[in-house]
Design an enzyme around this catalytic site. Sequence first.
Site: not given
Length: 262
Positions: A142, A155
């Site tokens: 990501s 995250y």
Amino acid sequence: MLLENKVIVVTGGSAGLGEQICYEAARRGAIVVICARRSQLINKVKEHCMTLSGKPAYAFQLDIADPESVENVIASIREKVGKVDILVNNAGFGIFQEFTEMKPETIRNMFEVNVLGMMVLTQQIALEMVDQRSGHIINVASMAGKIATPKTAVYSATKFAVLGFSNALRLELKPFGIHVTTVNPGPIETAFFDQADPSGNYLASLGTFVLEPTKLAKTIVKAMIHPKREINRPQVMGVAAKFYTLFPAIGDYLAGSLFNKK
């Protein structure tokens, strides 16, 4: 049809980006193996892949956070499918929340799904790729692994881990003819945000920065044919990530203000 009869395993293949990767690979003649928790959805994806490719497709229920489930799926692939040519580690989830408010079990689960389970699965398939002296591992990380912003402490940490793992793995497996590609997407218009940001405000605030899963899937599948080190989308965020590394103080300011839309 340059992926003709290549066996491609996709985790998190029941919906969103993973589902679209399965369809795009099937269009190019691949034998697709869909792995995810939701059995009804993966069977639907399997049927559509078979229609698109005219070839067999397979669906295996997988809880990536459960080592026993991983072992069972690996055994099923060996028995029913055969050697794996390409592995796409797409399974993952995120929750956008202040770190001080996050429950320990949520933190643990995010690491088990996004990092530890992915490593366990990858190791088993990488061992087989080493034996066959070929293969390609694609890890979906990501942009959060390059540019950390508020409410993504956990995250981002998992995706930083995926980036570090991928970069080292690439060097370790290169002598065996195995490619490792890292995909670093920004926000994608998928159900990911139903859990990550139930309010819907974050995705709505990003406008043209939001990626379409079908377009990104095409880019990823093209990289199966012409392997790349990294795929960064949208490209402007890839540039921003380089800027963030070169000018960390300014990067922190931008990440905490301009990029902070949660």
